[in-house]
Design a protein around this motif. Structure first.
Motif, PDB file in Angstrom:
ATOM      1  N   ALA A  22     -28.169  49.739 -52.833  1.00 21.61           N
ATOM      2  CA  ALA A  22     -28.393  48.733 -51.789  1.00 21.61           C
ATOM      3  C   ALA A  22     -29.531  47.785 -52.176  1.00 21.61           C
ATOM      4  CB  ALA A  22     -28.698  49.427 -50.467  1.00 21.61           C
ATOM      5  N   CYS A  23     -30.645  48.356 -52.643  1.00 19.07           N
ATOM      6  CA  CYS A  23     -31.822  47.521 -52.965  1.00 19.07           C
ATOM      7  C   CYS A  23     -31.512  46.530 -54.084  1.00 19.07           C
ATOM      8  CB  CYS A  23     -32.999  48.391 -53.397  1.00 19.07           C
ATOM      9  SG  CYS A  23     -33.757  49.269 -52.054  1.00 19.07           S
ATOM     10  N   VAL A  24     -30.867  47.006 -55.123  1.00 15.81           N
ATOM     11  CA  VAL A  24     -30.645  46.143 -56.271  1.00 15.81           C
ATOM     12  C   VAL A  24     -29.549  45.110 -55.974  1.00 15.81           C
ATOM     13  CG1 VAL A  24     -28.965  47.502 -57.601  1.00 15.81           C
ATOM     14  CG2 VAL A  24     -30.731  46.271 -58.778  1.00 15.81           C
ATOM     15  N   TRP A  25     -28.576  45.488 -55.157  1.00 18.32           N
ATOM     16  CA  TRP A  25     -27.527  44.534 -54.742  1.00 18.32           C
ATOM     17  C   TRP A  25     -28.161  43.403 -53.926  1.00 18.32           C
ATOM     18  CZ3 TRP A  25     -23.269  45.816 -50.542  1.00 18.32           C
ATOM     19  CH2 TRP A  25     -22.350  44.776 -50.481  1.00 18.32           C
ATOM     20  N   ILE A  26     -28.993  43.795 -52.952  1.00 19.68           N
ATOM     21  CA  ILE A  26     -29.654  42.783 -52.110  1.00 19.68           C
ATOM     22  C   ILE A  26     -30.538  41.886 -52.982  1.00 19.68           C
ATOM     23  CG2 ILE A  26     -31.433  42.474 -50.329  1.00 19.68           C
ATOM     24  CD1 ILE A  26     -30.250  45.029 -48.973  1.00 19.68           C
ATOM     25  N   ALA A  27     -31.321  42.485 -53.868  1.00 21.21           N
ATOM     26  CA  ALA A  27     -32.256  41.694 -54.686  1.00 21.21           C
ATOM     27  C   ALA A  27     -31.509  40.689 -55.567  1.00 21.21           C
ATOM     28  CB  ALA A  27     -33.097  42.624 -55.553  1.00 21.21           C
ATOM     29  N   ILE A  28     -30.446  41.150 -56.197  1.00 24.06           N
ATOM     30  CA  ILE A  28     -29.706  40.267 -57.110  1.00 24.06           C
ATOM     31  C   ILE A  28     -28.980  39.182 -56.327  1.00 24.06           C
ATOM     32  CG2 ILE A  28     -27.673  40.256 -58.621  1.00 24.06           C
ATOM     33  CD1 ILE A  28     -28.806  42.771 -59.919  1.00 24.06           C
ATOM     34  N   PHE A  29     -28.380  39.555 -55.212  1.00 21.93           N
ATOM     35  CA  PHE A  29     -27.669  38.542 -54.420  1.00 21.93           C
ATOM     36  C   PHE A  29     -28.640  37.483 -53.903  1.00 21.93           C
ATOM     37  CE2 PHE A  29     -26.314  37.040 -50.194  1.00 21.93           C
ATOM     38  CZ  PHE A  29     -25.239  36.260 -50.605  1.00 21.93           C
ATOM     39  N   GLN A  30     -29.793  37.919 -53.395  1.00 22.09           N
ATOM     40  CA  GLN A  30     -30.752  36.944 -52.863  1.00 22.09           C
ATOM     41  C   GLN A  30     -31.215  35.976 -53.953  1.00 22.09           C
ATOM     42  OE1 GLN A  30     -31.419  36.294 -49.859  1.00 22.09           O
ATOM     43  NE2 GLN A  30     -30.652  38.080 -48.783  1.00 22.09           N
ATOM     44  N   GLY A  31     -31.458  36.492 -55.142  1.00 24.37           N
ATOM     45  CA  GLY A  31     -31.876  35.606 -56.232  1.00 24.37           C
ATOM     46  C   GLY A  31     -30.782  34.650 -56.643  1.00 24.37           C
ATOM     47  N   TYR A  32     -29.571  35.153 -56.731  1.00 28.61           N
ATOM     48  CA  TYR A  32     -28.442  34.337 -57.209  1.00 28.61           C
ATOM     49  C   TYR A  32     -28.009  33.313 -56.161  1.00 28.61           C
ATOM     50  CZ  TYR A  32     -24.189  33.527 -59.959  1.00 28.61           C
ATOM     51  OH  TYR A  32     -23.206  32.967 -60.732  1.00 28.61           O
ATOM     52  N   ALA A  34     -36.250  33.693 -50.481  1.00 29.94           N
ATOM     53  CA  ALA A  34     -35.320  34.725 -50.964  1.00 29.94           C
ATOM     54  C   ALA A  34     -36.071  36.010 -51.312  1.00 29.94           C
ATOM     55  CB  ALA A  34     -34.556  34.210 -52.182  1.00 29.94           C
ATOM     56  N   THR A  35     -37.246  35.859 -51.911  1.00 27.42           N
ATOM     57  CA  THR A  35     -38.040  37.028 -52.286  1.00 27.42           C
ATOM     58  C   THR A  35     -38.471  37.800 -51.030  1.00 27.42           C
ATOM     59  OG1 THR A  35     -38.844  35.723 -54.131  1.00 27.42           O
ATOM     60  CG2 THR A  35     -40.004  37.758 -53.703  1.00 27.42           C
ATOM     61  N   THR A  36     -38.891  37.059 -50.024  1.00 24.80           N
ATOM     62  CA  THR A  36     -39.281  37.712 -48.766  1.00 24.80           C
ATOM     63  C   THR A  36     -38.082  38.428 -48.148  1.00 24.80           C
ATOM     64  OG1 THR A  36     -40.829  35.916 -48.422  1.00 24.80           O
ATOM     65  CG2 THR A  36     -40.354  37.284 -46.514  1.00 24.80           C
ATOM     66  N   ARG A  37     -36.922  37.729 -48.151  1.00 29.39           N
ATOM     67  CA  ARG A  37     -35.718  38.330 -47.564  1.00 29.39           C
ATOM     68  C   ARG A  37     -35.334  39.619 -48.298  1.00 29.39           C
ATOM     69  NH1 ARG A  37     -33.499  33.071 -46.737  1.00 29.39           N
ATOM     70  NH2 ARG A  37     -32.530  33.207 -48.788  1.00 29.39           N
ATOM     71  N   THR A  38     -35.532  39.624 -49.613  1.00 27.96           N
ATOM     72  CA  THR A  38     -35.195  40.831 -50.378  1.00 27.96           C
ATOM     73  C   THR A  38     -35.973  42.024 -49.872  1.00 27.96           C
ATOM     74  OG1 THR A  38     -34.551  39.713 -52.399  1.00 27.96           O
ATOM     75  CG2 THR A  38     -35.466  41.904 -52.672  1.00 27.96           C
ATOM     76  N   VAL A  39     -37.273  41.847 -49.686  1.00 34.19           N
ATOM     77  CA  VAL A  39     -38.114  42.970 -49.255  1.00 34.19           C
ATOM     78  C   VAL A  39     -37.741  43.391 -47.827  1.00 34.19           C
ATOM     79  CG1 VAL A  39     -40.475  43.735 -48.863  1.00 34.19           C
ATOM     80  CG2 VAL A  39     -39.971  42.247 -50.799  1.00 34.19           C
ATOM     81  N   VAL A  40     -37.570  42.403 -46.945  1.00 34.09           N
ATOM     82  CA  VAL A  40     -37.267  42.730 -45.541  1.00 34.09           C
ATOM     83  C   VAL A  40     -35.882  43.381 -45.422  1.00 34.09           C
ATOM     84  CG1 VAL A  40     -36.882  41.733 -43.254  1.00 34.09           C
ATOM     85  CG2 VAL A  40     -38.771  40.909 -44.653  1.00 34.09           C
ATOM     86  N   HIS A  41     -34.879  42.737 -46.007  1.00 29.98           N
ATOM     87  CA  HIS A  41     -33.513  43.263 -45.882  1.00 29.98           C
ATOM     88  C   HIS A  41     -33.387  44.641 -46.549  1.00 29.98           C
ATOM     89  CE1 HIS A  41     -31.496  39.069 -45.132  1.00 29.98           C
ATOM     90  NE2 HIS A  41     -32.520  39.320 -44.343  1.00 29.98           N
TER      91      HIS A  41
END
Lengths: 258, 294
Positions: A211-221, A233-240
C-alpha cells in the motif's frame, strides 16, 4: 442540500478517477516485472536507496519502542506479580502490531516521501518525458524497480524493528528491572506462535508495504509538474499512507484474530 | 570532424552567417511530417483548431508564435505523447496516433527530442546520459559504445566534460549534452523545444550553429519550436507562424519578414502593439480610476 450532494458527487468522481488511474498504473507495473529479473542492478540500486537508507531510523525506533514497552509492561504486570510474562507481552506487541504498523508509518515518512519527491521531480524536470521520447517506458525503467524494492524492504525492515524492539525490551526488563532472563526468553519461546503471531505480522508488513509504495509511486507519477505540485504530492503520500496503514491494520487484525 | 571545428570561436556573431545546405528536391519527396486538420484542447481552452502543417525532409522547419500558442504541445502531438481531439499526425507515412505502444516506441527510436530543460537524467554522468539510449536499445560491446559516445560528445564540443554530472553543467552545456543524447541513435529527425531560451550570447551562437550543422552533416530533418525570431530565421529553411490554433502564415524567413500581414509583421519585428494589443482587455482607464472614487 443539493449543493452538498453535488460536492459529494464531485469528490466521489474525483476519488474514483484517481483510483482508476492508480489501478491502471499498478497493472502496468505488475506487467513490467520482467524488467527487474532482466536487470537486477536496477533493483539493487533501489533496495539500497529505499531499504538500506531507512535502516537507521527503523533500528533506533525499534530499540526505543521495545524499551518503552518493557517499562510500561513491567509496571502493569508487576501489580499482578506477572513480571515473568513481560517478554511475551513485549514480543507479541511487536510482532503482531507495533512492528508492522510503526515500521510502515516510518517507511511512509522516510522512503515513501522520498520516492514521491524523486519521481515528481523527474516529472517536473521532463526526465520522464525524455525517457518516453527515447522510446524507454518510464514505468518499466523507473517505477517498477522502486515498487519491487519497497515491497521487499518493508517486511525486512519490520522484522528488524521487532528484533531490535525485543532486544531493547530485554535490556530494560532483564538488565535494568531485574526480570528473570530465563523466564523472559522461555515464556517468549513457549507463547509466541509461528502462525498466529509471526506469520500474521509478516502478512501485515507485506500488505502495508504494498500500500505504501503504491501510494508513493502513484502520487509522484500523478503529481502536477511544479514545485508546489511535488510538495503537495509528498504530503499526500505521508497522509494517505498513514491512514491506509491504520485502516488496513484494523481490517487485517479483525480478519486474522477474529 | 568539421562540426567541432565549426563551433569554436565567433559563435556570438555567427547566427546571421550560418550557411545552409541545399535542400533536397522537395517535389520528388513526401513531407516527413504531415499534420492535417488538427484539433486539440485542454479543458475549455482550444489550442489547435484545424491546423495543417507539412514538414519537408532534410531541412529545418521552424514553428513560431507567441508564448502559449501550443508550440510545445505540437511537438508532443508529433511525438505521440498527446492525442489530438481530431485530425491526424503522420510521421514518415505512419499515423502516430494509430500505432500501438511497441510501434510508437519503434518510431520514437527514429526521432530525437531536445527538451527546453535538457531533461538530462540527473543521477547519471554526461557520458552515461549520452550512452543511455544506446544501452537501452542496442547490445553494442562496451568499447564500441564508448567510441560512439565520445564521437557524439565531440560533435557538440563536450568530449572533455564526459565525467561531469548534470548539476555541474551550465544551461547551454546541458542542452548540448541533451543534443548529443538526441543524436545517439542517429535519428531521422530531431525536435527542438525552445532551444535558445535563457542562453547567453556565446551559448546561443553555439546552439544556432550546431543545429544547422548537425542537420546538414547527418542528413536530419529538424523541427524547431521557438519564439526567438532572429536566431530562428538565421537557420530555418521554412517557417510556420501559428496563432489562435491555426497557421497564420508560412514561407521562408526572408519572405515572412517582409510579410504584408500586420500580425506576422508585428511578431517577426517584435512590435509592442498591433493586432496583438499591448493592453490586456479592460474597461476604460477613466472608468476604473474615476469610477472607484465616485
Amino acid at each position: 442540500m443539493t449543493g452538498l450532494l453535488a460536492r459529494l458527487g464531485r469528490s466521489g468522481i474525483i476519488f474514483l478517477r484517481h483510483l482508476g488511474r492508480a489501478t491502471v498504473l499498478l497493472l502496468h507495473i505488475l506487467a513490467s516485472m520482467g524488467e527487474v529479473l532482466r536487470r537486477p542492478r536496477l533493483l539493487l540500486e533501489q533496495l539500497f536507496s529505499v531499504g538500506v537508507l531507512t535502516v537507521l531510523i527503523i533500528a533506533v525506533s525499534g530499540l526505543f519502542v521495545g524499551m518503552v514497552l518493557s517499562l510500561q509492561g513491567y509496571y502493569i504486570l508487576s501489580q499482578f506479580a506477572a513480571e515473568a510474562t513481560l517478554g511475551v507481552m513485549v514480543a507479541a506487541s511487536l510482532v503482531r502490531e507495533l512492528g508492522p504498523v510503526v515500521t510502515a508509518l516510518l517507511f511512509a515518512g522516510r522512503a515513501g516521501s522520498a520516492l514521491t519527491a524523486e519521481i515528481g521531480l523527474m516529472k517536473a524536470t521532463e526526465q520522464l518525458s525524455g525517457l518516453e521520447m527515447m522510446a524507454v517506458d518510464p514505468v518499466r525503467r523507473v517505477l517498477t524497480p522502486r515498487f519491487v524494492a519497497g515491497f521487499i524492504s518493508m517486511p525486512l525492515l519490520a522484522a528488524l524493528f521487532s528484533a531490535l524492539g525485543v532486544l531493547g525490551g530485554w535490556f530494560v526488563g532483564v538488565g535494568l528491572l531485574g526480570v528473570d532472563d530465563g523466564a523472559w526468553w522461555g515464556q517468549m519461546q513457549a507463547r509466541i506462535d509461528w502462525n498466529e503471531d509471526l506469520f500474521n505480522g509478516v502478512i501485515k508488513s507485506l500488505v502495508f508495504g504494498f500500500a505504501c509504495v503504491w501510494i508513493a509511486i502513484f502520487q509522484g507519477y500523478n503529481c502536477l509538474p511544479t514545485s508546489a505540485g511535488v510538495s503537495r504530492a509528498t504530503t499526500r503520500t505521508v497522509v494517505h499512507s498513514s491512514l491506509a496503514v491504520l485502516a488496513l491494520d484494523f481490517a487485517l487484525t479483525a480478519l486474522m484474530f477474529n | 570532424m568539421s562540426l567541432t571545428a565549426g563551433t569554436q570561436g565567433g559563435e556570438a556573431s555567427a547566427a546571421r552567417s550560418v550557411e545552409r545546405a541545399p535542400l533536397p528536391d522537395e517535389s520528388a519527396r513526401e513531407p516527413l511530417v504531415r499534420i492535417r486538420n488538427l484539433y486539440f484542447s485542454r479543458g475549455e481552452r482550444q489550442i489547435f483548431s484545424g491546423l495543417d502543417i507539412d514538414i519537408p525532409r532534410g531541412g529545418i522547419t521552424a514553428i513560431m508564435g507567441p508564448s502559449g500558442t501550443g508550440k510545445t504541445t505540437l511537438l508532443k502531438l508529433i511525438g505521440g505523447q498527446l492525442r489530438p481531439d481530431q485530425g491526424s499526425v503522420e510521421v514518415d507515412g505512419l499515423n502516430v496516433h494509430e500505432l500501438n505502444r511497441q510501434e510508437l516506441y519503434q518510431l520514437r527510436m527514429r526521432m530525437g527530442m531536445l527538451f527546453q530543460s535538457g531533461a538530462l537524467l540527473t543521477d547519471l554522468s554526461v557520458f552515461e546520459n549520452v550512452a543511455f539510449p544506446l544501452r537501452e536499445h542496442t547490445a553494442l560491446p562496451e568499447p564500441l559504445l564508448r567510441k560512439l559516445v565520445l564521437l557524439k560528445l565531440e560533435a557538440v564540443g563536450l568530449r572533455g566534460a564526459r565525467d561531469l554530472m548534470p548539476s555541474q553543467l551550465s544551461g547551454g552545456m546541458a542542452r548540448r549534452v541533451a543534443l548529443a543524447r538526441a543524436i545517439a541513435l542517429d535519428p531521422m529527425m530531431i525536435m527542438y523545444d525552445e532551444p535558445f531560451t535563457g542562453q547567453d550570447p556565446i551559448s546561443l551562437g553555439v546552439l544556432v550553429k550546431l543545429i544547422r550543422q548537425l542537420n546538414d552533416a547527418a542528413g536530419l530533418t529538424s523541427i524547431l519550436v521557438s519564439h526567438d525570431v532572429e536566431e530562428t530565421n538565421a537557420i530555418a529553411d521554412l517557417v510556420y507562424v501559428i496563432s489562435a490554433g491555426k497557421v497564420v502564415e508560412s514561407g521562408d524567413p526572408a519572405r515572412l519578414t517582409q510579410s504584408g500581414s500586420e500580425w506576422t509583421r508585428q511578431f517577426m519585428q517584435g512590435l509592442p502593439d498591433g493586432p496583438v494589443p499591448f493592453h490586456y482587455p479592460a474597461p476604460p482607464l477613466e472608468k476604473d480610476i474615476l469610477g472607484a472614487e465616485s
